[in-house]
Scaffold this active site. Structure first.
Site, PDB file in Angstrom:
ATOM      1  CE  LYS A 119     -51.777   1.088  45.012  1.00 37.51           C
ATOM      2  NZ  LYS A 119     -53.607   1.437  45.019  1.00 37.51           N
TER       3      LYS A 119
HETATM    4  C1  E4P Z   1     -54.576  -0.143  47.688  1.00 35.44           C
HETATM    5  O1  E4P Z   1     -53.840   0.648  47.307  1.00 35.44           O
HETATM    6  C2  E4P Z   1     -55.947  -0.945  46.621  1.00 35.44           C
HETATM    7  O2  E4P Z   1     -56.193   0.309  45.515  1.00 35.44           O
HETATM    8  C3  E4P Z   1     -57.471  -1.101  47.237  1.00 35.44           C
HETATM    9  O3  E4P Z   1     -56.964  -1.137  48.308  1.00 35.44           O
HETATM   10  C4  E4P Z   1     -57.468  -2.314  46.410  1.00 35.44           C
HETATM   11  O4  E4P Z   1     -58.954  -3.329  46.916  1.00 35.44           O
HETATM   12  P1  E4P Z   1     -59.453  -3.990  46.777  1.00 35.44           P
HETATM   13  O5  E4P Z   1     -59.675  -5.059  47.241  1.00 35.44           O
HETATM   14  O6  E4P Z   1     -61.513  -3.375  47.392  1.00 35.44           O
HETATM   15  O7  E4P Z   1     -60.217  -3.511  45.269  1.00 35.44           O
END
Ligand code: E4P
Length: 245
Positions: free
Chosen positions: A84
């Site tokens: 990521k």
């Molecule tokens: C995506 O890969 C992220 O881990 C996640 O969806 C972030 O979401 P949040 O806005 O709930 O932190």
């Protein structure tokens, strides 16, 4: 549309995997904090063992060189792992470099699940070599960011729907635009609807043509629940008791 779980909590993954609906998992440093874990490799490898599908683990470097070095290390953890990387100038550079690389040296490095895992090391190596280093372009908040990430060679792009809604934008509209643009230009990058806050987001993401929605465990549980299902079970059981006396 496939469902991934957005968590680093092993017990949530272990439970949801039993329902047969989880095809992958996404994690990030904040989710590791919420899980109370700092041993990213062990956590990611256990998730890979449980899910046997794409598991995103995030880099923390801010320069392309550091991101690439981290990614090359992470890619050796498992053939299921996806790197990521946030969409910045440095992030795009790293995504582009990684899209042309293959996993170096060993795979499933120091994995505690070796021997128990359904994939042996040789199969894992062939899979890793065939896939190359896969990336998930994260912290995407606009169609342009997604287009650039796809052009740079990202395997997945993750528009953060909920965080856009939080600041008064229409996250789902951005997601739908991204799906349309990538399809229009025949780009292979898969769209992950991320930052999902409630079950309606999942339905809307599916209707918009997202390939995947990554869903927090509490939202996944809400997707299963319906009051009429509970009432229906209650009535059937009550009637059956009358039948058998
Ligand atoms: C995506 O890969 C992220 O881990 C996640 O969806 C972030 O979401 P949040 O806005 O709930 O932190």
């Amino acid at each position: 549309m496939e469902i991934y779980l957005d968590t680093a909590k092993i017990e949530e993954i272990r439970e949801a995997v039993k329902w047969g609906v989880i095809r992958g998992v996404t994690t990030n440093p904040s989710l590791m904090m919420k899980a109370g874990r700092s041993d990213y490799r062990q956590v990611a490898q256990e998730i890979c063992y449980l899910v046997q599908g794409p598991v995103s683990a995030e880099v923390t470097s801010e320069e392309a060189e550091g991101m690439v070095a981290e990614a090359e290390k992470i890619a050796r953890w498992s053939p299921h792992v996806v790197i990521k990387i946030p969409v910045t100038e440095e992030g795009l550079k790293a995504i582009h470099i990684l899209s042309q690389e293959t996993v170096q040296e060993t795979i499933c490095q120091d994995c505690a699940w070796e021997g128990q895992c359904e994939m042996d090391r040789e199969t894992a190596w062939h899979l890793a070599a065939a896939q190359g280093i896969r990336t998930n372009a994260t912290l995407v908040f606009s169609s342009n960011q997604a287009l650039l990430a796809a052009q740079a060679g990202a395997t997945f792009v993750s528009p953060f729907v909920g965080r856009l809604d939080d600041i008064g934008h229409d996250g789902m509209e951005v997601l739908a635009d991204i799906v349309e643009i990538l399809e229009y230009y025949d780009l292979d990058t898969l769209v992950i609807a991320a930052s999902i806050r409630h079950p309606l987001h999942v339905t809307q993401a599916a209707l918009a043509g997202a390939h995947i929605a990554t869903v927090p465990y509490p939202v996944l549980r809400k997707m299963i629940q319906h009051p009429l299902t509970d009432i229906g079970i209650e009535r059937f059981l009550a009637d059956w008791k009358k039948v058998i006396g």
